[in-house]
Scaffold this motif. Structure first.
Motif, mmCIF file in Angstrom:
data_model
loop_
_atom_site.group_PDB
_atom_site.id
_atom_site.type_symbol
_atom_site.label_atom_id
_atom_site.label_comp_id
_atom_site.label_asym_id
_atom_site.label_seq_id
_atom_site.Cartn_x
_atom_site.Cartn_y
_atom_site.Cartn_z
ATOM 1 N N ALA A 73 0.906 -0.906 -0.223
ATOM 2 C CA ALA A 73 0.218 -0.166 0.107
ATOM 3 C C ALA A 73 1.052 1.070 -0.183
ATOM 4 O O ALA A 73 1.567 1.603 0.338
ATOM 5 C CB ALA A 73 -0.929 0.080 1.407
ATOM 6 N N VAL A 74 0.355 2.173 -0.320
ATOM 7 C CA VAL A 74 0.838 4.194 -0.353
ATOM 8 C C VAL A 74 -0.295 4.386 0.004
ATOM 9 O O VAL A 74 -1.194 4.431 -0.909
ATOM 10 C CB VAL A 74 1.788 4.480 -1.783
ATOM 11 N N CYS A 75 -0.196 5.339 0.795
ATOM 12 C CA CYS A 75 -0.826 6.490 1.325
ATOM 13 C C CYS A 75 -0.588 7.932 1.065
ATOM 14 O O CYS A 75 0.581 8.418 1.534
ATOM 15 C CB CYS A 75 -1.705 6.172 2.673
ATOM 16 N N LEU A 76 -1.792 9.114 -0.276
ATOM 17 C CA LEU A 76 -1.277 10.214 -0.650
ATOM 18 C C LEU A 76 -2.631 10.531 0.617
ATOM 19 O O LEU A 76 -3.733 10.790 -0.214
ATOM 20 C CB LEU A 76 -1.365 10.209 -1.571
ATOM 21 N N CYS A 77 -2.245 10.832 1.844
ATOM 22 C CA CYS A 77 -3.452 10.870 2.915
ATOM 23 C C CYS A 77 -2.753 13.298 2.463
ATOM 24 O O CYS A 77 -2.477 13.374 3.615
ATOM 25 C CB CYS A 77 -3.254 11.206 4.265
ATOM 26 N N VAL A 94 -3.542 8.617 12.302
ATOM 27 C CA VAL A 94 -2.368 9.266 12.774
ATOM 28 C C VAL A 94 -1.932 10.820 12.561
ATOM 29 O O VAL A 94 -1.379 11.476 11.954
ATOM 30 C CB VAL A 94 -1.046 7.872 12.598
ATOM 31 N N ASP A 95 -2.343 10.931 10.889
ATOM 32 C CA ASP A 95 -2.717 11.394 10.689
ATOM 33 C C ASP A 95 -3.480 12.633 10.720
ATOM 34 O O ASP A 95 -3.062 13.788 10.130
ATOM 35 C CB ASP A 95 -2.702 11.527 8.911
ATOM 36 N N ASN A 96 -4.290 12.757 11.909
ATOM 37 C CA ASN A 96 -5.161 13.837 12.274
ATOM 38 C C ASN A 96 -5.530 13.466 13.550
ATOM 39 O O ASN A 96 -6.819 12.869 13.522
ATOM 40 C CB ASN A 96 -6.286 14.175 11.558
ATOM 41 N N PRO A 97 -5.237 13.666 14.413
ATOM 42 C CA PRO A 97 -5.306 12.664 15.783
ATOM 43 C C PRO A 97 -6.410 13.266 16.868
ATOM 44 O O PRO A 97 -5.375 13.871 18.043
ATOM 45 C CB PRO A 97 -4.269 12.170 16.719
ATOM 46 N N MET A 98 -7.296 13.919 16.028
ATOM 47 C CA MET A 98 -8.782 14.618 17.281
ATOM 48 C C MET A 98 -8.953 13.776 18.116
ATOM 49 O O MET A 98 -8.817 12.357 18.108
ATOM 50 C CB MET A 98 -9.532 15.215 16.661
ATOM 51 N N GLY A 99 -8.666 14.872 19.483
ATOM 52 C CA GLY A 99 -9.863 14.180 20.148
ATOM 53 C C GLY A 99 -10.811 15.620 20.724
ATOM 54 O O GLY A 99 -10.167 16.432 20.484
#
Length: 434
Positions: A18-22, A365-370
């Motif tokens: 896999a390759v992720c282009l976030c 993990v590219d947007n670790p909101m909470g």
């Protein structure tokens, strides 16, 4: 920026790659990536009363109508430093090799400038330059989540001319056209291993661009009585469009190269909408020394999250290019107080809460909101007539944030927790009155 040598990927499953282009990985906390703390005196209140309390020109950022409450000409210059404690820890379900990434947010500085001028008894003008949108993450290059993201930043700086008018002695309205200059950048590793039969260094992808978007801030300020002020403000969304040719290096996997060609990444366009917001605030004088403040707010994050690009390629060459951010609208609540210790010294304290823009099961993990709790305090001191200085500190507590993120086609899972995550925001500045 953390820069390391290429990592030799190991132990990947034979079922795929896999390759992720976030390409929309805005780094965000506290209900999103709005930063209430722009260095002004009010940052010591956790946003409590911010649309009602007019102590300096920075109020135009929250409610442009409130500058009618300011006398003469006032200039406020401030700065802040965000120190993060955001560390990822793998658990037993993690299937990616690599280290744990280090502290993803070490520091981020910011500055602001606000000016107000009373034209006459009814009207006032102002100007603000501030950065209240955006954060950034920077993981180790060879961390376990490097195929999702290594480094990303989205920074927005707003320029807001403002006009406000008093229709009656108690009722004011204001409007502030908002021009936002935005910068976006993301970088990630590309897994060159083919079916686990190779041992090749990772490739690299980088995407960056800038854009200018426009919106408007409007507000109403009302004096309910000699001791109570109310503020209601609306901020429209700002549409941004990033368009760049991603820079791809050292990708020698034929399946990945074929997937990238099918995506036509030579000219990749990314649309982002900075959310619209509504904020209601109240400020009430208990007596000559104590003032109580509160705020309720709403932020439209659901529209922001409906965009993104994800490339997930399996061994057969099938490609998935969709991202489901599953963001949802957030709400904010805060309470605060100010105590006038003596004629020159004022103390502020505030407690705030922001709901999360993402459910636990959808966190990435590219947007670790909470969800976030804010505890803030600050002081304002009159050095001399016409010159105040202020300092403030805010703790943004995020707690433990679990992540269980899986590649849709290759099936590999990144699993772990951000333990005791927090932000520490230190700010200060000065206000001149003429």
């Amino acid at each position: 920026m953390k820069r390391k040598s290429g990592y030799l990927a190991q132990g990947q499953h034979l079922t795929g790659l896999a390759v992720c282009l976030c390409l929309l990985s805005a780094k965000s906390w506290a209900g999103g990536i709005f930063i209430y703390e722009a260095g002004q005196e009010g940052m010591g209140l956790a946003n409590a009363g911010s649309a009602a309390l007019a102590t300096d020109p920075s109020v135009l950022m929250s409610n442009p109508a409130a500058i009618t409450q300011l006398q003469g000409t006032q200039i406020s210059a401030s700065g802040q430093l965000i120190l993060g404690d955001l560390k990822f820890s793998r658990d037993s379900n993690n299937q990616f090799s690599g280290n744990e990434g280090g502290n993803a947010l070490e520091y981020l500085p910011g500055t602001s400038l606000f000016v107000s001028h009373q034209i006459d008894e009814r009207s006032a003008v102002g100007f603000g330059m501030y950065g209240n949108f955006g954060l950034a993450l920077d993981y180790d290059d060879d961390w376990t989540g490097r195929y999702f993201t290594q480094e990303a930043a989205v920074i927005g700086v707003s320029f807001q001319p403002t006009f406000a008018y008093k229709f009656t002695d108690d009722l004011s309205v204001g409007i502030g056209p908002r021009i936002m200059y935005a910068y976006y950048r993301t970088e990630m590793a590309i897994n060159n291993n083919l079916l686990g039969l190779r041992d090749s260094p990772d490739g690299q992808l980088e995407y960056k661009d800038t854009d200018v978007g426009t919106g408007v801030n409007v507000g109403v300020h009302y004096r309910l009585g000699p001791r109570t002020q109310l503020g209601l403000a609306y901020t429209s969304k700002v549409d941004l469009e990033f368009k760049d040719r991603p820079s791809v290096h050292k990708v020698d996997n034929p399946i990945i190269n074929a997937a990238l060609r099918r995506l036509d990444v030579d000219d990749l366009e990314l649309d982002m909408s900075v959310p619209q917001t509504v904020l209601f605030s109240v400020a009430h004088d208990l007596d000559d020394q104590w003032k109580l403040l509160g705020s309720l707010g709403w932020q439209d994050w659901s529209e922001f999250g409906e965009i993104g690009v994800d490339v997930d390629t399996d061994a057969a060459g099938d490609v998935s290019r969709s991202v489901s951010r599953k963001y949802k609208d957030t709400w904010h609540a805060s309470l605060g107080a100010q105590y006038q210790i003596d004629p020159r010294l004022r103390w502020s304290v505030g407690l705030g809460y922001d709901s999360s823009a993402v459910d636990d099961k959808d966190r990435t993990v590219d947007n670790p909101m909470g969800e976030a709790w804010r505890l803030a305090t600050g002081i304002n001191y009159e050095l001399e007539k016409g010159l105040d200085v202020h300092m403030a500190y805010t703790l943004v507590w995020l707690g433990d944030m679990d992540v269980d993120q899986t590649k849709a086609r290759s099936g590999d899972t990144l699993s772990g927790t951000y333990k005791n995550a927090a932000l520490h925001i230190i700010g200060g500045g000065a206000t001149w009155r003429f």
